[in-house]
Write an enzyme that holds these catalytic residues in place. Structure first.
Site, PDB file in Angstrom:
ATOM      1  N   LYS A 268       0.849  -1.208   0.000  1.00 54.77           N
ATOM      2  CA  LYS A 268       0.000   0.000   0.000  1.00 54.77           C
ATOM      3  C   LYS A 268       0.877   1.248   0.000  1.00 54.77           C
ATOM      4  O   LYS A 268       1.736   1.398   0.867  1.00 54.77           O
ATOM      5  CB  LYS A 268      -0.909  -0.025   1.232  1.00 54.77           C
ATOM      6  CG  LYS A 268      -1.746   1.238   1.430  1.00 54.77           C
ATOM      7  CD  LYS A 268      -2.740   1.084   2.594  1.00 54.77           C
ATOM      8  CE  LYS A 268      -3.458   2.404   2.900  1.00 54.77           C
ATOM      9  NZ  LYS A 268      -4.395   2.283   4.044  1.00 54.77           N
ATOM     10  N   ASP A 273      -2.984   9.890   4.030  1.00 58.42           N
ATOM     11  CA  ASP A 273      -4.387   9.478   4.097  1.00 58.42           C
ATOM     12  C   ASP A 273      -5.177  10.425   4.989  1.00 58.42           C
ATOM     13  O   ASP A 273      -5.141  10.313   6.215  1.00 58.42           O
ATOM     14  CB  ASP A 273      -4.464   8.039   4.638  1.00 58.42           C
ATOM     15  CG  ASP A 273      -5.898   7.530   4.721  1.00 58.42           C
ATOM     16  OD1 ASP A 273      -6.794   8.189   4.161  1.00 58.42           O
ATOM     17  OD2 ASP A 273      -6.110   6.461   5.340  1.00 58.42           O
ATOM     18  N   LYS A 280     -10.872  12.051   8.304  1.00 60.67           N
ATOM     19  CA  LYS A 280     -10.461  11.603   9.635  1.00 60.67           C
ATOM     20  C   LYS A 280     -10.483  12.773  10.613  1.00 60.67           C
ATOM     21  O   LYS A 280     -10.319  13.924  10.198  1.00 60.67           O
ATOM     22  CB  LYS A 280      -9.018  11.077   9.577  1.00 60.67           C
ATOM     23  CG  LYS A 280      -8.849   9.763   8.857  1.00 60.67           C
ATOM     24  CD  LYS A 280      -7.388   9.337   8.856  1.00 60.67           C
ATOM     25  CE  LYS A 280      -7.191   8.022   8.113  1.00 60.67           C
ATOM     26  NZ  LYS A 280      -7.838   6.871   8.762  1.00 60.67           N
ATOM     27  N   ASP A 291       1.264   5.978   5.751  1.00 58.50           N
ATOM     28  CA  ASP A 291       0.304   5.033   5.165  1.00 58.50           C
ATOM     29  C   ASP A 291       0.843   4.380   3.888  1.00 58.50           C
ATOM     30  O   ASP A 291       0.132   3.661   3.202  1.00 58.50           O
ATOM     31  CB  ASP A 291      -1.025   5.759   4.903  1.00 58.50           C
ATOM     32  CG  ASP A 291      -2.239   4.855   5.024  1.00 58.50           C
ATOM     33  OD1 ASP A 291      -2.107   3.767   5.622  1.00 58.50           O
ATOM     34  OD2 ASP A 291      -3.313   5.225   4.505  1.00 58.50           O
ATOM     35  N   ASP A 350     -12.567   6.567   3.371  1.00 55.62           N
ATOM     36  CA  ASP A 350     -11.374   6.301   4.185  1.00 55.62           C
ATOM     37  C   ASP A 350     -10.920   4.839   4.069  1.00 55.62           C
ATOM     38  O   ASP A 350      -9.829   4.489   4.524  1.00 55.62           O
ATOM     39  CB  ASP A 350     -11.665   6.665   5.651  1.00 55.62           C
ATOM     40  CG  ASP A 350     -10.404   6.847   6.465  1.00 55.62           C
ATOM     41  OD1 ASP A 350      -9.309   6.845   5.880  1.00 55.62           O
ATOM     42  OD2 ASP A 350     -10.530   6.999   7.703  1.00 55.62           O
ATOM     43  N   GLU A 352      -9.586   3.348   1.663  1.00 57.83           N
ATOM     44  CA  GLU A 352      -8.978   3.544   0.343  1.00 57.83           C
ATOM     45  C   GLU A 352      -7.884   2.525   0.038  1.00 57.83           C
ATOM     46  O   GLU A 352      -7.605   2.238  -1.116  1.00 57.83           O
ATOM     47  CB  GLU A 352      -8.420   4.967   0.237  1.00 57.83           C
ATOM     48  CG  GLU A 352      -7.011   5.179   0.819  1.00 57.83           C
ATOM     49  CD  GLU A 352      -6.909   4.937   2.314  1.00 57.83           C
ATOM     50  OE1 GLU A 352      -7.954   4.996   2.993  1.00 57.83           O
ATOM     51  OE2 GLU A 352      -5.789   4.684   2.805  1.00 57.83           O
ATOM     52  N   ARG A 354      -7.677  -0.736   0.494  1.00 56.97           N
ATOM     53  CA  ARG A 354      -8.145  -1.944  -0.184  1.00 56.97           C
ATOM     54  C   ARG A 354      -8.472  -1.662  -1.647  1.00 56.97           C
ATOM     55  O   ARG A 354      -8.347  -2.546  -2.492  1.00 56.97           O
ATOM     56  CB  ARG A 354      -9.351  -2.526   0.584  1.00 56.97           C
ATOM     57  CG  ARG A 354     -10.571  -1.664   0.593  1.00 56.97           C
ATOM     58  CD  ARG A 354     -11.546  -2.074   1.697  1.00 56.97           C
ATOM     59  NE  ARG A 354     -11.085  -1.614   3.022  1.00 56.97           N
ATOM     60  CZ  ARG A 354     -11.731  -1.856   4.152  1.00 56.97           C
ATOM     61  NH1 ARG A 354     -12.844  -2.586   4.161  1.00 56.97           N
ATOM     62  NH2 ARG A 354     -11.264  -1.401   5.295  1.00 56.97           N
TER      63      ARG A 354
HETATM   64  N1  BES Z   1      -4.698   3.957   6.864  1.00 53.12           N
HETATM   65  C1  BES Z   1      -5.900   3.649   7.564  1.00 53.12           C
HETATM   66  C2  BES Z   1      -5.711   2.577   8.631  1.00 53.12           C
HETATM   67  C3  BES Z   1      -4.902   2.959   9.843  1.00 53.12           C
HETATM   68  C4  BES Z   1      -5.547   3.430  10.964  1.00 53.12           C
HETATM   69  C5  BES Z   1      -3.549   2.763   9.889  1.00 53.12           C
HETATM   70  C6  BES Z   1      -4.821   3.742  12.097  1.00 53.12           C
HETATM   71  C7  BES Z   1      -2.801   3.083  11.013  1.00 53.12           C
HETATM   72  C8  BES Z   1      -3.447   3.564  12.131  1.00 53.12           C
HETATM   73  C9  BES Z   1      -6.947   3.132   6.582  1.00 53.12           C
HETATM   74  O1  BES Z   1      -6.899   3.661   5.311  1.00 53.12           O
HETATM   75  C10 BES Z   1      -8.269   3.440   7.149  1.00 53.12           C
HETATM   76  O2  BES Z   1      -8.577   4.608   7.268  1.00 53.12           O
HETATM   77  N2  BES Z   1      -9.063   2.428   7.483  1.00 53.12           N
HETATM   78  C11 BES Z   1     -10.342   2.626   8.032  1.00 53.12           C
HETATM   79  C12 BES Z   1     -11.290   1.646   7.388  1.00 53.12           C
HETATM   80  C13 BES Z   1     -12.754   1.881   7.717  1.00 53.12           C
HETATM   81  C14 BES Z   1     -13.197   3.214   7.143  1.00 53.12           C
HETATM   82  C15 BES Z   1     -13.577   0.754   7.163  1.00 53.12           C
HETATM   83  C16 BES Z   1     -10.257   2.391   9.533  1.00 53.12           C
HETATM   84  O3  BES Z   1      -9.525   1.514   9.958  1.00 53.12           O
HETATM   85  O4  BES Z   1     -10.910   3.120  10.270  1.00 53.12           O
HETATM   86 ZN    ZN Z   2      -5.125   4.386   4.699  1.00 51.53          ZN
HETATM   87 MN    MN Z   3      -8.015   5.463   5.163  1.00 56.98          MN
END
Ligand code: BES
Ligand code: ZN
Ligand code: MN
Length: 508
Positions: A268, A273, A280, A291, A350, A352, A354
């Protein structure tokens, strides 16, 4: 700008501890020693070790440090650093690696440049010990303060001599450890780089430079080529940003490769992000500069693999973009078409990672991959499930997941298998498209993994969710705050072991 790391010169020698010539002699010490092993050193230090044990000032507690002068006139190195090694029965290569980092950080803080390291007698084979000590001291030679302008910084380790009686047989292992250590630090440097300096274009260019220097095939797909491949998921995420996306392709094609194998790493590469329109909260959003840690690991691992001439064909794919809430950004409810043709309803912008990985996994299959491993800072849910020290491990078939798990254990990148039962798939069904990009809060790291599985075809595939492990929030004696370089060592260990797993029949 300061360089983030340097790689010390690491040499093996068969010299005795008293003959090793350095500024500091590092010796791991167990909690309860068989006094006999320690006696010569204790005597050379005028009984300081036994006194420290008796007074409980130093008892060998894991990663404790205790410096003491050498009294014996015959010893070349005039100072010893005892580093706690914990219980002898719990001793592992990972602990030795961390002891080496602890000693290296101790030395750098005091501008000590030349270390001698005596691992001592243990069940750890000499070659393994040599490799992990080299990795550990390299790990110590990283500085996250690249943009500081004062010069009150720590020193750098310049030279490390490892004293082992049968040392000369392990020369290759030391070289391996230094290359792995160097590229782990490069991955950390990438993760540490802020979003304004490491944009997708810059990340791609640097990946290309690293790839060329390591002798890899390099191809960088720009937005036009990405569009020509119909990568609607990657382009969809990139829409909200004024920075164009990139897709980096690196190839390691050695002449003497294991036949029939193309091991693909997909990482990734979200250089920042924000969450996009599903933005966020401000608190800790700065962390999202890392990220792209999965992408950095995939790039740096294949570079290390090339430098080590590992005889297995490898491929790295890193989709790179920012996730921003610009005027043309994805909106919740938008439907995207992936390069493979599957359609996705974007319920949360968010989620993104995947999306971009979906198109990249498909492309890895187009390029002939036989085995897939992806790495991603994918879900906060994985941090909830496993915390900050263990990556989530997902995939199929179990025999392939097991290989990746074993590689991660050897590497000291802890991971733990998570289920991918089909039952979870209903959590991300969509009314309008093939599926949606989020399954909500329950089993969040699993639904994310199952989304990726949709794009892995029937290849053996493993996914490491490194959201918790890519960045250390608290400093430890062996790991300063900040980027960890997680995943690099795992991928290199996996490639080094290709002779074993290439013989398994992993296709259903
Ligand atoms: N990059 C984040 C995941 C992340 C969160 C990494 C905290 C490191 C620390 C990812 O893109 C994300 O935002 N995931 C969301 C998914 C949800 C919206 C289904 C998440 O984990 O909240
Ligand atoms: Zn992310
Ligand atoms: Mn995200």
């Amino acid at each position: 700008m300061r360089s983030a790391y340097t790689t010390p010169e690491v040499a093996l020698s068969a010299r005795r501890p008293d003959e090793l010539d350095a500024d500091l002699l590092v010796v791991p010490i167990f909690e309860s020693s068989s006094a006999g092993d320690e006696a010569p050193l204790d005597e050379a230090c005028g009984g300081a070790i036994s006194r420290a044990r008796a007074s409980s000032e130093f008892r060998g507690k894991l990663y404790d440090t205790f410096p003491t002068p050498v009294i014996a006139p015959g010893w070349r190195t005039r100072r010893v650093l005892l580093v706690g090694a914990g219980k002898a029965g719990d001793w592992t290569p990972e602990r030795l690696r961390r002891v080496a980092t602890t000693a290296g950080l101790y030395a750098r803080q005091r501008h000590i440049e030349r270390l001698a390291f005596v691992p001592g007698a243990s069940p750890i084979p000499t070659a393994t010990a040599a490799q992990v000590i080299a990795e550990g001291v390299c790990h110590a030679n990283f500085d996250g303060g690249s943009y500081k302008t004062d010069d009150d910084k720590w020193g750098w380790l310049q030279h490390v001599e490892i004293g082992v009686p049968d040392g000369l047989k392990a020369q290759a292992a030391v070289g391996r450890g230094c290359v792995i250590g160097e590229f782990t630090n490069q991955a950390r440097a990438f993760s540490n780089e802020p979003g304004n300096s490491l944009t997708p274009r810059v990340f791609a260019e640097r990946a290309g430079e690293i790839g060329k220097a390591a002798g890899l095939g390099v191809e960088i797909l720009d937005e036009t080529k990405i569009a020509a491949l119909n990568m609607g998921l990657l382009l969809g995420v990139a829409r909200g940003s004024s920075e164009p996306p990139r897709l980096v392709v690196l190839r390691h094609e050695p002449a003497n490769a294991v036949p029939g194998v193309l091991l693909a790493f997909v990482g990734k590469g979200i250089t920042f992000d924000t969450g996009g329109i599903s933005i966020k909260p401000a608190q800790d959003m700065d962390r999202m500069k890392d990220d792209m840690s999965g992408g950095a690991a995939a790039i740096c691992a294949i570079a290390a693999i090339a430098r080590l001439n590992v005889p297995v064909r490898c491929l790295t794919l890193v989709p790179m973009t920012e996730n921003m809430p610009g005027g043309r950004a994805l909106k919740p409810g938008d439907v995207l078409r992936s390069a493979e043709g599957k359609t996705v309803e974007v319920l949360n912008t968010d989620a993104e990672g995947r999306l971009v990985l979906g198109d990249a996994l498909w492309y890895a299959r187009q390029l002939g991959a036989t085995h897939l491993v992806d790495l991603a800072t994918l879900t906060g849910a994985c941090v909830v499930a496993l915390g900050k020290t263990t990556s989530g491990l997902f995939g199929t078939p179990p025999a392939w997941v097991e290989q990746v798990h074993r590689a991660s254990e050897r590497a000291g990148d802890r991971s733990w298998p998570m289920p991918t039962f089909d039952d979870y798939k209903e959590l991300f069904k969509s009314e309008i498209a093939d599926f949606s990009n989020t399954g909500g809060r329950p089993a969040g790291s699993i639904t994310a993994a199952l989304f990726l599985k949709e794009f892995a075809g029937d290849l053996p595939w493993a996914h490491l969710d490194i959201a918790g492990t890519a960045w250390a929030e608290d400093a430890k004696p062996y790991q300063p705050k900040g980027a960890t370089g997680v995943g690099v060592r795992t991928l290199v260990e996996l490639a080094l072991d290709a002779g074993t797993w290439s013989k398994l029949n992993l296709r259903g």
